[in-house]
Design a protein around this motif. Structure first.
Motif, PDB file in Angstrom:
ATOM      1  N   GLY A  28      31.532  44.710  51.846  1.00  0.00           N
ATOM      2  CA  GLY A  28      32.548  44.253  51.169  1.00  0.00           C
ATOM      3  C   GLY A  28      32.580  42.795  52.066  1.00  0.00           C
ATOM      4  N   GLY A  29      33.445  41.550  51.445  1.00  0.00           N
ATOM      5  CA  GLY A  29      33.770  41.162  51.758  1.00  0.00           C
ATOM      6  C   GLY A  29      33.768  40.160  52.754  1.00  0.00           C
ATOM      7  N   GLY A 306      35.523  45.177  43.568  1.00  0.00           N
ATOM      8  CA  GLY A 306      36.167  45.071  45.625  1.00  0.00           C
ATOM      9  C   GLY A 306      35.407  46.745  45.655  1.00  0.00           C
ATOM     10  N   ARG A 307      36.707  47.013  47.403  1.00  0.00           N
ATOM     11  CA  ARG A 307      36.457  48.040  47.492  1.00  0.00           C
ATOM     12  C   ARG A 307      37.322  49.707  47.440  1.00  0.00           C
ATOM     13  NH1 ARG A 307      38.850  45.409  52.144  1.00  0.00           N
ATOM     14  NH2 ARG A 307      40.439  46.752  53.027  1.00  0.00           N
ATOM     15  N   LYS A 312      43.891  47.469  47.602  1.00  0.00           N
ATOM     16  CA  LYS A 312      43.094  46.237  45.980  1.00  0.00           C
ATOM     17  C   LYS A 312      44.225  46.724  45.272  1.00  0.00           C
ATOM     18  CE  LYS A 312      40.185  44.683  48.553  1.00  0.00           C
ATOM     19  NZ  LYS A 312      39.619  43.027  48.841  1.00  0.00           N
ATOM     20  N   GLY A 337      32.777  49.000  42.415  1.00  0.00           N
ATOM     21  CA  GLY A 337      33.055  48.573  44.021  1.00  0.00           C
ATOM     22  C   GLY A 337      32.871  50.342  44.637  1.00  0.00           C
ATOM     23  N   LEU A 384      41.817  40.126  39.862  1.00  0.00           N
ATOM     24  CA  LEU A 384      42.431  40.629  41.054  1.00  0.00           C
ATOM     25  C   LEU A 384      44.142  40.926  41.717  1.00  0.00           C
ATOM     26  CD1 LEU A 384      40.933  38.978  44.230  1.00  0.00           C
ATOM     27  CD2 LEU A 384      43.316  39.144  44.364  1.00  0.00           C
ATOM     28  N   SER A 386      45.435  42.503  44.540  1.00  0.00           N
ATOM     29  CA  SER A 386      45.143  42.961  45.586  1.00  0.00           C
ATOM     30  C   SER A 386      47.109  42.669  46.083  1.00  0.00           C
ATOM     31  CB  SER A 386      44.680  41.625  47.016  1.00  0.00           C
ATOM     32  OG  SER A 386      43.065  42.124  46.197  1.00  0.00           O
ATOM     33  N   GLU A 389      46.146  39.702  51.291  1.00  0.00           N
ATOM     34  CA  GLU A 389      43.730  38.925  50.716  1.00  0.00           C
ATOM     35  C   GLU A 389      44.200  37.785  51.670  1.00  0.00           C
ATOM     36  OE1 GLU A 389      40.757  39.557  49.467  1.00  0.00           O
ATOM     37  OE2 GLU A 389      41.591  41.235  48.253  1.00  0.00           O
ATOM     38  N   PRO A 392      39.934  35.155  48.816  1.00  0.00           N
ATOM     39  CA  PRO A 392      38.602  36.467  48.912  1.00  0.00           C
ATOM     40  C   PRO A 392      37.523  36.163  48.078  1.00  0.00           C
ATOM     41  CG  PRO A 392      40.713  36.364  47.077  1.00  0.00           C
ATOM     42  CD  PRO A 392      40.815  35.490  48.101  1.00  0.00           C
ATOM     43  N   THR A 394      35.616  37.860  46.293  1.00  0.00           N
ATOM     44  CA  THR A 394      35.642  38.232  44.570  1.00  0.00           C
ATOM     45  C   THR A 394      35.421  37.175  43.589  1.00  0.00           C
ATOM     46  OG1 THR A 394      37.644  39.290  44.392  1.00  0.00           O
ATOM     47  CG2 THR A 394      35.385  40.519  45.471  1.00  0.00           C
TER      48      THR A 394
END
Length: 500
Positions: A28-29, A306-307, A312, A337, A384, A386, A389, A392, A394
């Motif tokens: 993960g990030g 991402g996860r 998210k 992800g 993206l 989310s 965040e 991020p 990503t």
């Protein structure tokens, strides 16, 4: 003048990373960020205290030799060893716990939070805290506190079951206090919340400076998560009171706070952090590791990486995709992800939504990808979606790869994107779809935006800048007794203007 917060001087360049649910036991990030930091500083000795789920999670990152130890502290595995206190020690701990609980529930008693917390930290070190919290005395203390006249929580008529539930949640949340405390160097918490507990205790007990980096806003994410948690209000009042006061204590006691964006700074100042104790340090990527992605896919594709997690908000992304596909029938949505353990139900819900909307044939869950660059290259545009965040990875990785992006306006997204991507409100499928259609229908604009995005990363968000900044901080805090030097005046250069 910024308060030194009791930190003692030391010449050691030793850093204890404090993590929760991330490095080195998951991807993960934040884990990527930790790995970049550790591998980028072979001259610094690192230890890790990792808050985990059960304690059986494998180490999934290759650890360099200068990581000298990893200590896993499971929150949901077998309880810590120890015996409950007896006699006078039991009465003293019960009184401290009563003051602690009162602070969580009574706004007039919040000053008792820190003394209660550090008394419990001593009990955890002696092996008596967890056995005490698993006993009847702790439950009866809570039942007595929240039924006092005048407390708002009393109006919700808390039950014995509520008391058992809240006490159990607190016992699990306080387990990180059982970790052996660092006695020198710097502790570096890579998020707020329970991971910080060993750092606060080490600062109180041994004067070790505490550095806090928040990628997202931990407290905000707890508020979001507990909106739908299956607990009655009295339980939520206790647990959210704990997280709020823990955040405020962390902000007050940290020698330095390094948010990954300016949005987080607003929360930190509101939570009691001194403005001079905050220094924004953006995440960075290596532009050579994320080169231009090359030609776009032959089929118009919206890519996401991402996860798979409710934060998210893939449901909004799937709903937006349905609106896009109504205009562009051949478009595809590819989601890259892994699904963390316990998140399988959310993924199934997302898959069911795609099927319900009639787009299961065009929405694919690709799972983890060996090279994340492939996820960005797979998209005509990168999405993206989310609801929370920090700054991020990503997003800046996709920008470095030269892909145009559509992102939700959360955390540091606007700071990252500037005018080299489209930003829309969170939880708004129509706005997200409109932005995606804008870019999917204009290849010239996509190309110009992608080129500008890569230049923006090269000019402002490089990994080398991030690592050099943290190396300086690691050397500075022990030398100055935990008092940070003034934040250097640095303003990002504007991205080169391009006709879009």
């Amino acid at each position: 003048m910024h308060d030194p917060r009791g930190a003692r001087r030391s010449d050691a360049t030793r850093v204890t990373l404090l993590t929760e649910g991330t490095y080195p036991h998951s991807h993960g990030g934040v884990s990527v960020w930790c790995d970049q930091l550790v591998t980028g500083m072979p001259d610094v000795a690192f230890d890790v205290i990792a808050v985990t789920g059960t304690g059986h999670e494998p180490v999934v990152w290759e650890l360099p030799s200068h990581v000298t130890g990893v200590r896993s502290v499971p929150m949901w595995g077998a309880p810590p060893e120890g015996e409950p206190p007896k006699g006078r020690a039991r009465r003293q701990l019960a009184r401290a716990y009563e003051r602690f609980l009162t602070a969580l529930l009574d706004p007039c008693a919040e000053d008792d939070f820190a003394p209660g917390l550090y008394t419990m930290a001593r009990a955890a070190e002696e092996g008596t805290l967890s056995p005490f919290l698993r006993g009847d005395r702790a439950v009866s203390v809570l039942a007595s506190v929240w039924n006092r006249p005048g407390l708002q929580v009393r109006e919700a008529r808390p039950t014995l079951h509520d008391a058992l539930t809240a006490t159990a949640l607190l016992e699990h949340a306080l387990r990180p206090l059982t970790a052996p405390l660092p006695t020198d160097g710097v502790t570096h918490a890579v998020s707020g919340g329970v991971a910080v507990l060993p750092g606060l205790a080490a600062r109180e007990r041994h004067g070790v400076p505490l550095l806090l980096t928040e990628h997202g806003v931990y407290l905000r994410e707890r508020y979001l998560g507990y909106r739908t948690a299956p607990y009655r209000w009295p339980v939520k009042a206790v647990v959210l009171g704990f997280f709020r006061l823990l955040a405020e204590e962390t902000y007050r006691r940290a020698a330095l706070i390094t948010p990954g964006n300016r949005y987080n700074r607003l929360w930190e100042e509101q939570g009691g952090a001194a403005p001079e104790a905050i220094r924004t340090v953006y995440n960075g990527v290596d532009p050579a590791a994320f080169p231009p992605a090359g030609p776009e896919p032959e089929t118009l594709t919206m890519s996401w990486a991402g996860r798979v997690d409710p934060i998210k908000d893939l449901e909004t992304l799937i709903r937006a995709f349905a609106l896009v596909r109504a205009q562009l029938p051949h478009v595809r949505l590819r989601l890259f992800g892994g699904t963390p353990r316990g998140g399988e139900a959310y993924r199934e819900r997302c898959e069911a939504l795609a099927a319900e909307l009639g787009h299961a044939d065009a929405v694919t869950f690709e799972g983890r990808v060996d090279d994340i660059k492939d996820a960005y290259a797979a998209g005509t545009i990168v999405m993206l979606s989310s609801i929370s965040e920090g700054f991020p990875f990503t997003l800046i990785e996709a920008m470095s790869c030269g892909r145009a992006t559509v992102s939700t306006d959360v955390g540091g997204v606007r700071e990252a994107v500037g005018d080299m991507g489209l930003v829309v409100p969170p939880r708004d499928p129509a706005a997200m779809a409109a932005a995606a259609l804008e870019l999917l229908g204009d290849p010239v604009r996509r190309a110009a935006m992608g080129e500008g995005a890569r230049l923006r990363v090269i000019e402002q968000f490089t990994l080398r800048r991030t690592i050099d900044t943290f190396r300086d901080i690691y050397q500075e805090l022990p030398r100055t007794g935990g008092v940070p030097a003034p934040e250097p005046v640095w303003r990002p250069e504007p991205a080169r203007s391009l006709a879009i």
